[in-house]
Design a protein around this motif. Structure first.
Motif, PDB file in Angstrom:
ATOM      1  N   LEU A 182       0.827  -1.199   0.000  1.00  0.00           N
ATOM      2  CA  LEU A 182       0.000   0.000   0.000  1.00  0.00           C
ATOM      3  C   LEU A 182       0.868   1.260   0.000  1.00  0.00           C
ATOM      4  O   LEU A 182       0.573   2.236  -0.692  1.00  0.00           O
ATOM      5  CB  LEU A 182      -0.915  -0.007   1.229  1.00  0.00           C
ATOM      6  CG  LEU A 182      -1.940  -1.137   1.294  1.00  0.00           C
ATOM      7  CD1 LEU A 182      -2.733  -1.041   2.591  1.00  0.00           C
ATOM      8  CD2 LEU A 182      -2.866  -1.095   0.103  1.00  0.00           C
ATOM      9  N   VAL A 183       1.948   1.234   0.784  1.00  0.00           N
ATOM     10  CA  VAL A 183       2.851   2.377   0.845  1.00  0.00           C
ATOM     11  C   VAL A 183       3.527   2.586  -0.500  1.00  0.00           C
ATOM     12  O   VAL A 183       3.607   3.711  -1.017  1.00  0.00           O
ATOM     13  CB  VAL A 183       3.905   2.180   1.956  1.00  0.00           C
ATOM     14  CG1 VAL A 183       4.913   3.322   1.955  1.00  0.00           C
ATOM     15  CG2 VAL A 183       3.229   2.085   3.312  1.00  0.00           C
ATOM     16  N   LEU A 184       4.017   1.506  -1.091  1.00  0.00           N
ATOM     17  CA  LEU A 184       4.677   1.602  -2.392  1.00  0.00           C
ATOM     18  C   LEU A 184       3.721   2.092  -3.465  1.00  0.00           C
ATOM     19  O   LEU A 184       4.086   2.908  -4.320  1.00  0.00           O
ATOM     20  CB  LEU A 184       5.260   0.237  -2.787  1.00  0.00           C
ATOM     21  CG  LEU A 184       6.453  -0.258  -1.954  1.00  0.00           C
ATOM     22  CD1 LEU A 184       6.858  -1.658  -2.387  1.00  0.00           C
ATOM     23  CD2 LEU A 184       7.644   0.700  -2.094  1.00  0.00           C
ATOM     24  N   SER A 185       2.492   1.625  -3.423  1.00  0.00           N
ATOM     25  CA  SER A 185       1.497   2.050  -4.413  1.00  0.00           C
ATOM     26  C   SER A 185       1.222   3.542  -4.298  1.00  0.00           C
ATOM     27  O   SER A 185       1.095   4.247  -5.303  1.00  0.00           O
ATOM     28  CB  SER A 185       0.199   1.259  -4.216  1.00  0.00           C
ATOM     29  OG  SER A 185       0.423  -0.113  -4.411  1.00  0.00           O
ATOM     30  N   ALA A 186       1.135   4.035  -3.043  1.00  0.00           N
ATOM     31  CA  ALA A 186       0.884   5.457  -2.831  1.00  0.00           C
ATOM     32  C   ALA A 186       2.047   6.299  -3.356  1.00  0.00           C
ATOM     33  O   ALA A 186       1.844   7.358  -3.974  1.00  0.00           O
ATOM     34  CB  ALA A 186       0.659   5.730  -1.351  1.00  0.00           C
ATOM     35  N   ILE A 187       3.277   5.829  -3.132  1.00  0.00           N
ATOM     36  CA  ILE A 187       4.453   6.561  -3.617  1.00  0.00           C
ATOM     37  C   ILE A 187       4.485   6.600  -5.138  1.00  0.00           C
ATOM     38  O   ILE A 187       4.725   7.647  -5.749  1.00  0.00           O
ATOM     39  CB  ILE A 187       5.740   5.919  -3.060  1.00  0.00           C
ATOM     40  CG1 ILE A 187       5.811   6.089  -1.536  1.00  0.00           C
ATOM     41  CG2 ILE A 187       6.972   6.543  -3.708  1.00  0.00           C
ATOM     42  CD1 ILE A 187       6.981   5.368  -0.897  1.00  0.00           C
ATOM     43  N   VAL A 188       4.234   5.439  -5.774  1.00  0.00           N
ATOM     44  CA  VAL A 188       4.228   5.379  -7.241  1.00  0.00           C
ATOM     45  C   VAL A 188       3.141   6.275  -7.810  1.00  0.00           C
ATOM     46  O   VAL A 188       3.348   6.994  -8.808  1.00  0.00           O
ATOM     47  CB  VAL A 188       4.039   3.922  -7.709  1.00  0.00           C
ATOM     48  CG1 VAL A 188       3.810   3.875  -9.222  1.00  0.00           C
ATOM     49  CG2 VAL A 188       5.251   3.079  -7.334  1.00  0.00           C
ATOM     50  N   ALA A 189       1.963   6.277  -7.179  1.00  0.00           N
ATOM     51  CA  ALA A 189       0.865   7.109  -7.661  1.00  0.00           C
ATOM     52  C   ALA A 189       1.208   8.594  -7.539  1.00  0.00           C
ATOM     53  O   ALA A 189       0.907   9.395  -8.444  1.00  0.00           O
ATOM     54  CB  ALA A 189      -0.405   6.798  -6.864  1.00  0.00           C
ATOM     55  N   ALA A 190       1.854   8.985  -6.430  1.00  0.00           N
ATOM     56  CA  ALA A 190       2.222  10.392  -6.243  1.00  0.00           C
ATOM     57  C   ALA A 190       3.254  10.843  -7.263  1.00  0.00           C
ATOM     58  O   ALA A 190       3.155  11.939  -7.836  1.00  0.00           O
ATOM     59  CB  ALA A 190       2.758  10.591  -4.823  1.00  0.00           C
ATOM     60  N   ILE A 191       4.258   9.991  -7.518  1.00  0.00           N
ATOM     61  CA  ILE A 191       5.294  10.329  -8.502  1.00  0.00           C
ATOM     62  C   ILE A 191       4.690  10.433  -9.903  1.00  0.00           C
ATOM     63  O   ILE A 191       5.005  11.351 -10.670  1.00  0.00           O
ATOM     64  CB  ILE A 191       6.424   9.285  -8.474  1.00  0.00           C
ATOM     65  CG1 ILE A 191       7.163   9.347  -7.117  1.00  0.00           C
ATOM     66  CG2 ILE A 191       7.402   9.512  -9.612  1.00  0.00           C
ATOM     67  CD1 ILE A 191       8.206   8.263  -6.952  1.00  0.00           C
ATOM     68  N   SER A 192       3.798   9.501 -10.234  1.00  0.00           N
ATOM     69  CA  SER A 192       3.156   9.523 -11.553  1.00  0.00           C
ATOM     70  C   SER A 192       2.327  10.786 -11.730  1.00  0.00           C
ATOM     71  O   SER A 192       2.356  11.428 -12.796  1.00  0.00           O
ATOM     72  CB  SER A 192       2.268   8.282 -11.718  1.00  0.00           C
ATOM     73  OG  SER A 192       3.031   7.105 -11.607  1.00  0.00           O
ATOM     74  N   ALA A 193       1.590  11.163 -10.678  1.00  0.00           N
ATOM     75  CA  ALA A 193       0.771  12.371 -10.765  1.00  0.00           C
ATOM     76  C   ALA A 193       1.635  13.613 -10.946  1.00  0.00           C
ATOM     77  O   ALA A 193       1.281  14.535 -11.697  1.00  0.00           O
ATOM     78  CB  ALA A 193      -0.088  12.499  -9.507  1.00  0.00           C
ATOM     79  N   MET A 194       2.788  13.645 -10.281  1.00  0.00           N
ATOM     80  CA  MET A 194       3.687  14.796 -10.387  1.00  0.00           C
ATOM     81  C   MET A 194       4.215  14.937 -11.813  1.00  0.00           C
ATOM     82  O   MET A 194       4.251  16.040 -12.375  1.00  0.00           O
ATOM     83  CB  MET A 194       4.839  14.629  -9.401  1.00  0.00           C
ATOM     84  CG  MET A 194       5.841  15.795  -9.398  1.00  0.00           C
ATOM     85  SD  MET A 194       7.171  15.529  -8.215  1.00  0.00           S
ATOM     86  CE  MET A 194       7.973  14.082  -8.956  1.00  0.00           C
TER      87      MET A 194
END
Length: 269
Positions: A182-194
């Motif tokens: 879940l933590v990794l998914s949140a990080i990947v999603a934030a980087i992708s959005a940026m």
């Protein structure tokens, strides 16, 4: 001199008694087959005991077999749950494991699960184990029925716990077993959005104004006038549904008298 020898003998006897007491206590703690109804021979109990320990090490779930001829006025479910809880069985903080009760008083076989075993032993899987045990129980082949419980439960505990769960089971199990995902998914999603927000296509988004001809664009207004209104009423009959919870995919659970969550199911014989 004699008094000294007597003291030494007394000390040695005391030491031997102490060792025997602790050995017996250790064996009792390791016991996993409780044949209170006297349904198994000594060799059968030994074989089941060895399988309980071997399969527990292999699966990471405690396995217990209990037979009784007096349920003390309890249901098979309550007796199995209480025996498991009060006996301190199960591995880890959630007391993961399963117990088979052959209840000669209520004439029922019952499987109670606890901890992570609930996710593996779904209602459908427990039902499959019980269905396979029905025939040997009808033929009074109690050892065979207990052996089937161990073999099939072992097989299910080694399978994917998400084989046939409900959506809720999948979500809760994922939260417990894979929080790092879940933590990794949140990080990947934030980087992708940026990166998307900084990209050129994102800045030059096409809107309806891109294709609008301002010089020849006119807005026309139309009004709808309600002349009459008719209301028709129909009676809707709902069919009443019956059946147990859990279905084929999940695990029905209940709370024991000790406040512990258990899964399980049983068959009369």
């Amino acid at each position: 001199m004699r008094a000294r020898r007597s003291g030494i003998v007394f000390f040695l006897l005391l030491a031997v008694a102490f060792m025997l007491f602790h050995t017996t206590e250790a064996r009792a703690e390791d016991q996993r087959v409780y044949d209170e109804a006297d349904l198994f021979s000594d060799s059968q109990k030994q074989d089941l005991e060895e399988k309980c320990h071997s399969y527990a090490q292999e699966t990471g779930a405690d396995l217990v077999i209990l037979t009784v001829d007096d349920a003390q006025g309890k249901s098979s479910e309550a007796y199995a749950d209480d025996f498991y809880d009060e006996g301190g069985f199960g591995f880890g903080e959630e007391a993961t494991g399963a117990i088979l009760l052959i209840d000669m008083d209520n004439r029922m076989i019952y499987i109670s699960t606890c901890g992570e075993a609930i996710y593996y032993m779904t209602d459908a899987r427990i039902e499959e184990v019980l269905n396979t045990m029905d025939k040997p129980m009808a033929n009074e082949a109690y050892y065979r029925a207990a052996d089937i419980f161990l073999e099939k439960t072992r097989a299910f505990l080694l399978k994917d716990p998400y084989a046939r769960p409900t959506l809720k089971d999948r979500f809760m199990a994922s939260l417990k077993r894979s929080p790092i995902y879940l933590v990794l998914s949140a990080i990947v999603a934030a980087i992708s959005a940026m990166f998307i927000r900084r990209s050129e296509p994102y800045k030059n988004t096409v809107t309806f104004q891109t294709y609008q001809d301002e010089a020849n664009f006119n807005i026309m207004q139309f009004d709808d006038i309600l002349e009459r209104e008719n209301t028709t009423m129909h009676r809707i009959i709902h069919e009443e549904r019956t059946g147990g919870g859990g279905g084929g995919g999940g695990s029905s659970t209940h709370i024991s008298s000790g406040g512990v969550t258990h899964g399980g199911g049983g068959h009369h014989f």
